[in-house]
Design an enzyme around this catalytic site. Structure first.
Site, PDB file in Angstrom:
ATOM      1  N   GLY A  17       0.802  -1.216   0.000  1.00  0.00           N
ATOM      2  CA  GLY A  17       0.000   0.000   0.000  1.00  0.00           C
ATOM      3  C   GLY A  17       0.834   1.265   0.000  1.00  0.00           C
ATOM      4  N   GLU A  38      10.371   3.345   6.475  1.00  0.00           N
ATOM      5  CA  GLU A  38      10.388   1.889   6.317  1.00  0.00           C
ATOM      6  C   GLU A  38      11.778   1.343   6.655  1.00  0.00           C
ATOM      7  OE1 GLU A  38       9.999  -1.664   6.239  1.00  0.00           O
ATOM      8  OE2 GLU A  38       8.126  -0.712   5.588  1.00  0.00           O
ATOM      9  N   GLN A  46       3.762 -10.846  -1.256  1.00  0.00           N
ATOM     10  CA  GLN A  46       3.227 -11.859  -0.353  1.00  0.00           C
ATOM     11  C   GLN A  46       2.198 -12.802  -0.987  1.00  0.00           C
ATOM     12  OE1 GLN A  46       2.200 -10.387   3.604  1.00  0.00           O
ATOM     13  NE2 GLN A  46       3.723  -8.770   3.409  1.00  0.00           N
ATOM     14  N   CYS A 164      -5.928 -11.927   3.369  1.00  0.00           N
ATOM     15  CA  CYS A 164      -6.413 -12.880   2.375  1.00  0.00           C
ATOM     16  C   CYS A 164      -7.116 -14.067   3.020  1.00  0.00           C
ATOM     17  CB  CYS A 164      -5.298 -13.385   1.472  1.00  0.00           C
ATOM     18  SG  CYS A 164      -5.971 -14.340   0.092  1.00  0.00           S
ATOM     19  N   ASP A 297      -4.022  -2.987   4.821  1.00  0.00           N
ATOM     20  CA  ASP A 297      -4.356  -3.700   6.047  1.00  0.00           C
ATOM     21  C   ASP A 297      -4.388  -2.792   7.265  1.00  0.00           C
ATOM     22  OD1 ASP A 297      -4.259  -5.849   4.361  1.00  0.00           O
ATOM     23  OD2 ASP A 297      -2.429  -6.723   5.179  1.00  0.00           O
ATOM     24  N   LYS A 305      -8.903  -7.991   3.511  1.00  0.00           N
ATOM     25  CA  LYS A 305      -7.545  -7.431   3.522  1.00  0.00           C
ATOM     26  C   LYS A 305      -6.675  -8.236   2.551  1.00  0.00           C
ATOM     27  CE  LYS A 305      -7.797  -5.558   8.232  1.00  0.00           C
ATOM     28  NZ  LYS A 305      -7.673  -4.123   7.890  1.00  0.00           N
ATOM     29  N   THR A 306      -6.608  -7.732   1.317  1.00  0.00           N
ATOM     30  CA  THR A 306      -5.853  -8.409   0.266  1.00  0.00           C
ATOM     31  C   THR A 306      -4.984  -7.399  -0.477  1.00  0.00           C
ATOM     32  OG1 THR A 306      -7.502  -8.066  -1.484  1.00  0.00           O
ATOM     33  CG2 THR A 306      -7.803  -9.998  -0.076  1.00  0.00           C
ATOM     34  N   ALA A 307      -3.994  -7.907  -1.217  1.00  0.00           N
ATOM     35  CA  ALA A 307      -3.166  -7.024  -2.042  1.00  0.00           C
ATOM     36  C   ALA A 307      -4.006  -6.340  -3.105  1.00  0.00           C
ATOM     37  CB  ALA A 307      -2.032  -7.821  -2.690  1.00  0.00           C
ATOM     38  N   ALA A 308      -5.038  -7.048  -3.586  1.00  0.00           N
ATOM     39  CA  ALA A 308      -5.926  -6.459  -4.594  1.00  0.00           C
ATOM     40  C   ALA A 308      -6.684  -5.274  -4.022  1.00  0.00           C
ATOM     41  CB  ALA A 308      -6.903  -7.514  -5.104  1.00  0.00           C
ATOM     42  N   CYS A 340      -9.694 -12.453  -4.201  1.00  0.00           N
ATOM     43  CA  CYS A 340      -9.039 -13.609  -3.608  1.00  0.00           C
ATOM     44  C   CYS A 340      -9.025 -14.731  -4.640  1.00  0.00           C
ATOM     45  CB  CYS A 340      -9.795 -14.039  -2.350  1.00  0.00           C
ATOM     46  SG  CYS A 340      -8.912 -15.278  -1.404  1.00  0.00           S
TER      47      CYS A 340
END
Length: 410
Positions: A17, A38, A46, A164, A297, A305-308, A340
């Site tokens: 994100g 970071e 992931q 996910c 997330d 809660k997904t990368a998409a 997903c």
């Protein structure tokens, strides 16, 4: 004396994100003074770890140096954020440095709370206990799957929220497919023990998944939460409606409970119930601090809660944050989209795409990809297209299929 830094925009977190939002903002406003906090030296894709655990990807292809994905015009602060002082518009780092901001974006992710399962941390990566939720453990999953010829294999899923929600099942289906291919599936008792009360949260995708549960002979056990593991003794204890149950295992794939990072939960930014950053679920703007946003997330939004989801949110946060910098109202809304890709066998995927309240939000027409059924084209999307799009599109600020719709009155 502690150092003081000042930047127009500060992003906490260099994960999916954070990097995608930074790239989208800098594409729109190249001269923007933007810093990313970071500490990690590597960046991971992931979603690929499920494929590593299924013997399809090598772990190394899912990880790259952080320097290679950091937007060129971003200031990289190689420290960890320790606390927020939103009333003073600043973040304090682990070394005491303070970073003042005009606008803050929290992309700190979710914390894997391994310690909430008694005995788990001591045995992870040994005694048949594994998890695709960690880079170093996903290869061990595949090692266990390759070597298992008989016995009991348990796949667990904790209560929501988790990254996910389909990942626990993906690990199970790919394992079963490998065992079926080797002719040993009939000698393995496979169990899916989930704290949820359904196989999957969006009903349209359940029939296809139930077909695979039946095909692989999986014992589906609902409302069961893993609370303790005895690695050397090869036993797992689950909390159930009727009390605790302890069972033997030969392979145990664990998905840990997941919570907000502690420094977020302890901050004034936190939602009092969830501990995640308290944002409006449509604009992703903080409900009390108008110069604070959250993505992925880290946010309190009730989406998967997904990368998409982060991919869809990043351009929306980018345009809304830039509007806030200009003293304007948010100009785009997030519809809760998440995806997903459920890997039900090697070569086929049920492509679940949905938004708030379980509304189906397919990216492709049904004649091309019917997401409610297992499809080879969905597999190609997951195995070939999406990793390339992640590294070369999303993290570079390209918004293919996710360009935000600007409100008519904005």
């Amino acid at each position: 004396m502690a150092q003081k830094l000042v930047h127009e925009v500060v992003i906490v977190g260099g994960g999916t994100g954070g990097i995608a939002t930074a790239a989208s903002m800098l594409k729109r406003r190249p001269a923007l003074d933007l810093a990313i906090i970071e500490p990690a030296e590597t960046h991971s894709y992931q979603p690929g770890w499920t494929m590593v655990g299924g013997g399809i990807f090598d772990a190394s292809v899912t990880r790259r140096p952080m320097a290679s994905v950091m937007p060129r015009r971003a200031h990289w602060i190689r420290q960890a954020a320790a606390s927020f002082q939103p009333d003073e518009n600043q973040v304090t780092l682990s070394d005491g440095t303070t970073v003042a901001y005009g606008l803050l974006i929290v992309a700190s992710g979710i914390r894997l709370a391994w310690e909430k399962i008694a005995g788990l941390e001591q045995t992870l990566g040994s005694n048949g206990v594994t998890s695709n939720y960690r880079y170093d453990l996903a290869p061990y999953t595949w090692q266990l799957v390759r070597n298992l010829r008989s016995g009991r294999a348990i796949f667990s899923q904790p209560p929501m929220p988790i990254k996910c929600a389909g990942a626990p099942q993906k690990a199970m289906y790919l394992s079963c497919d490998a065992w079926r291919e080797r002719g040993v599936l009939d000698a393995i008792d496979v169990e899916f023990r989930t704290a949820g009360n359904a196989l999957f949260g969006v009903k349209e995708y359940v029939p296809a998944l139930e077909e695979y549960v039946e095909r692989y002979g999986i014992a589906l056990k609902l409302e069961q939460n893993l609370v303790a593991v005895d690695g050397p003794g090869r036993t797992a204890t689950f909390s159930t409606a009727s009390g605790e149950e302890t069972v033997d295992f030969d392979l145990l794939h664990v998905v840990p409970p997941q919570v907000a990072p502690q420094f977020v939960a302890d901050s004034p930014l936190a939602n009092p119930e969830s501990g995640f950053v308290d944002v409006d679920k449509f604009t992703l703007r903080h409900v009390r601090y108008p110069n604070v946003f959250a993505i992925g997330d880290a946010g309190s939004t009730p989406n998967a809660k997904t990368a998409a989801a982060a991919r869809k949110q990043a351009p929306i946060v980018a345009v809304n944050a830039l509007a806030a910098l200009d003293g304007a109202a948010p100009v785009a809304n997030y519809d809760g989209y998440g995806s997903c890709p459920l890997t039900v066998e090697r070569g086929k995927i049920v492509l679940a795409e949905f938004g708030y309240d379980g509304k189906l939000l397919p990216s492709f027409p049904k004649w091309l990809i019917d997401g409610t059924r297992p499809r080879k084209l969905s597999w190609l999307l997951k195995s070939e297209v999406l990793p390339w799009v992640y590294w070369n599109g999303m993290l570079k600020g390209h918004e293919w299929l996710v360009k935000p719709e600007i409100k008519a009155n904005a």
